[in-house]
Design an enzyme around this catalytic site. Structure first.
Site, mmCIF file in Angstrom:
data_model
loop_
_atom_site.group_PDB
_atom_site.id
_atom_site.type_symbol
_atom_site.label_atom_id
_atom_site.label_comp_id
_atom_site.label_asym_id
_atom_site.label_seq_id
_atom_site.Cartn_x
_atom_site.Cartn_y
_atom_site.Cartn_z
ATOM 1 C CB ALA A 64 -2.527 1.808 8.814
ATOM 2 N NE ARG A 65 -6.587 -3.626 10.982
ATOM 3 C CZ ARG A 65 -6.950 -3.628 9.695
ATOM 4 N NH1 ARG A 65 -7.058 -2.497 9.017
ATOM 5 N NH2 ARG A 65 -7.234 -4.761 9.072
ATOM 6 C CG ASP A 113 8.811 -1.279 5.573
ATOM 7 O OD1 ASP A 113 7.610 -1.229 5.271
ATOM 8 O OD2 ASP A 113 9.361 -2.303 6.023
ATOM 9 C CB ILE A 172 -0.967 -0.003 1.207
ATOM 10 C CG1 ILE A 172 -1.918 -1.206 1.109
ATOM 11 C CG2 ILE A 172 -1.757 1.298 1.266
ATOM 12 C CD1 ILE A 172 -2.793 -1.440 2.331
ATOM 13 C CD GLU A 222 -12.212 0.568 12.509
ATOM 14 O OE1 GLU A 222 -12.781 -0.323 11.834
ATOM 15 O OE2 GLU A 222 -11.178 1.135 12.152
ATOM 16 C CG HIS A 239 -11.927 0.070 8.304
ATOM 17 N ND1 HIS A 239 -11.488 -0.625 9.402
ATOM 18 C CD2 HIS A 239 -11.125 -0.347 7.290
ATOM 19 C CE1 HIS A 239 -10.489 -1.420 9.082
ATOM 20 N NE2 HIS A 239 -10.243 -1.267 7.786
ATOM 21 C CB ILE A 240 -14.615 2.988 2.903
ATOM 22 C CG1 ILE A 240 -14.126 4.457 2.996
ATOM 23 C CG2 ILE A 240 -15.962 2.800 3.581
ATOM 24 C CD1 ILE A 240 -14.932 5.430 2.161
ATOM 25 N N GLY A 241 -11.158 1.848 3.110
ATOM 26 C CA GLY A 241 -9.965 1.814 2.251
ATOM 27 C C GLY A 241 -10.052 0.763 1.153
ATOM 28 C CB ALA A 242 -10.216 -2.814 1.240
HETATM 29 O O1 LIG Z 1 -6.996 -4.875 6.257
HETATM 30 C C1 LIG Z 1 -7.708 -4.577 5.300
HETATM 31 O O2 LIG Z 1 -7.767 -5.277 4.279
HETATM 32 C C2 LIG Z 1 -8.482 -3.301 5.318
HETATM 33 O O3 LIG Z 1 -8.365 -2.656 6.528
HETATM 34 C C3 LIG Z 1 -9.932 -3.485 4.923
HETATM 35 O O4 LIG Z 1 -10.735 -4.046 5.915
HETATM 36 P P1 LIG Z 1 -12.243 -4.432 5.557
HETATM 37 O O5 LIG Z 1 -12.190 -5.595 4.604
HETATM 38 O O6 LIG Z 1 -12.874 -4.806 6.839
HETATM 39 O O7 LIG Z 1 -12.867 -3.255 4.899
#
Ligand SMILES: O=C(O)[C@H](O)COP(=O)(O)O
Length: 322
Positions: free
Chosen positions: A243-244, A176, A157, A273, A291-294
């Site tokens: 991230a988290r 890193d 990422i 969360e 938490h909508i990154g993915a």
């Molecule tokens: O770790 C991940 O893949 C992301 O934080 C996405 O989490 P999620 O699938 O619960 O949206």
């Protein structure tokens, strides 16, 4: 064999599994009822995202469970080593969502430097004088071009974030634990590509040089960025955490926004969360997302197919070895 997708899965993931002979149940079973449901329905494969927790009690008591699949990257909601020690395979999809998360970081960054998240809420209903006041209030934005972005965590990422940053003319510093000198590859429409060196520095140095800092490290026992680190940052720094929750100390962040040290923050993940602290939700200097990154269609499509293919391959191998 039966698969339960407890936090959802894309339709193409479902189709791929069905075509391989699996029965797929896509439904949300409450955490407290999950163990009984898995046993009563003889579920062999449990698919989750971050919402469902797969802890020792489930692993110990669900006799049919062969595979736990995490649709996504972070596996902090699963007792991974314990499951493996009990012969349950645990898989995830580490590459499928990188560009989605990176784009969300920039959605927040572009919005943050112009305070769009706040101006959206405040556009006036009351005529042109309010409009003119707001025009003044939201002036003073800054450009990203030419500014330095510090990327803490330079995995998949972090590297996608670096590509976008370089594309818009930002300078990039990365840190890193596993990286020495590093480079990333930018690809163009005609399949040509160029390699760009990225300077890597220890976090302690990165935080002093960056105008904006974005976090891309896994869940940690202690925050990577707390009051001590923020104190060393440039005045007016912007901080993004997609991230988290817990890798950024939220109390320290709020104090630094209050003092003006941090000019804005963007959060996609939270210490608590799914109920983030109200102080964060009400803060005018924080751009927020749940938490909508993915959570793009493309990423979820890739995740579903990749999970399905891994499950098919694991269980085929297991069948052969029996
Ligand atoms: O770790 C991940 O893949 C992301 O934080 C996405 O989490 P999620 O699938 O619960 O949206």
């Amino acid at each position: 064999m039966k698969v339960l997708a407890n936090d959802g899965i894309s339709q193409s993931g479902v189709e791929t599994l069905k075509n391989a002979g699996f029965e797929v149940i896509v439904k949300k079973v409450a955490q407290e009822q999950l163990k009984d449901y898995l046993n009563e329905n003889a579920i062999s494969v449990l698919l989750v995202r971050s919402a469902t927790k797969v802890r020792k009690d489930i692993i110990d008591n669900c006799i049919h469970l062969k595979v736990i699949g995490r649709g996504g990257v972070g596996m902090d909601n699963i007792d991974v080593e314990y499951a493996r020690s009990k012969g349950v395979s645990v898989i995830n999809t580490p590459a499928a969502s990188s560009s989605s998360v990176a784009e969300l970081v920039f959605a927040h960054l572009f919005g943050g430097v112009r305070k769009l998240y706040d101006s959206n809420r405040n556009m006036p209903l009351e005529g042109d004088s309010k409009f003119k006041d707001l025009k003044k209030a939201y002036a003073g934005g800054v450009e990203l071009r030419g500014k330095t972005l510090g990327i803490v965590g330079f995995g998949r990422i972090g590297r996608e974030v670096a590509k976008i940053a370089l594309g818009i003319g930002m300078k990039v510093i990365a840190s890193d634990k596993n990286v020495g000198e590093s480079e990333i590859t930018l690809k163009f429409y005609d399949d040509q590509s160029i390699k760009i060196p990225v300077k890597t520095e220890p976090v302690e140095t990165l935080i002093t040089k960056s105008d904006f800092i974005t976090l891309h490290v896994p869940a940690q026992a202690k925050p990577v960025i707390g009051a001590r680190e923020i104190a060393k940052m440039k005045d007016g720094v912007g901080i993004i955490n997609a991230a988290r929750g817990g890798v950024l100390d939220e109390e320290a962040l709020l104090a630094a926004i209050e003092s003006g040290k941090v000019s804005f923050a963007a959060l996609d993940t939270y210490e608590n969360e799914p109920t983030p602290a109200i102080k964060l939700l009400m803060n005018e200097s924080i751009s927020l997302s749940p938490h909508i990154g993915a959570a793009t269609n493309e990423a979820q499509e890739r995740i579903g197919i990749e999970l399905a293919e891994q499950i098919i391959s694991i269980l085929k191998k297991e069948k052969k070895s029996m």
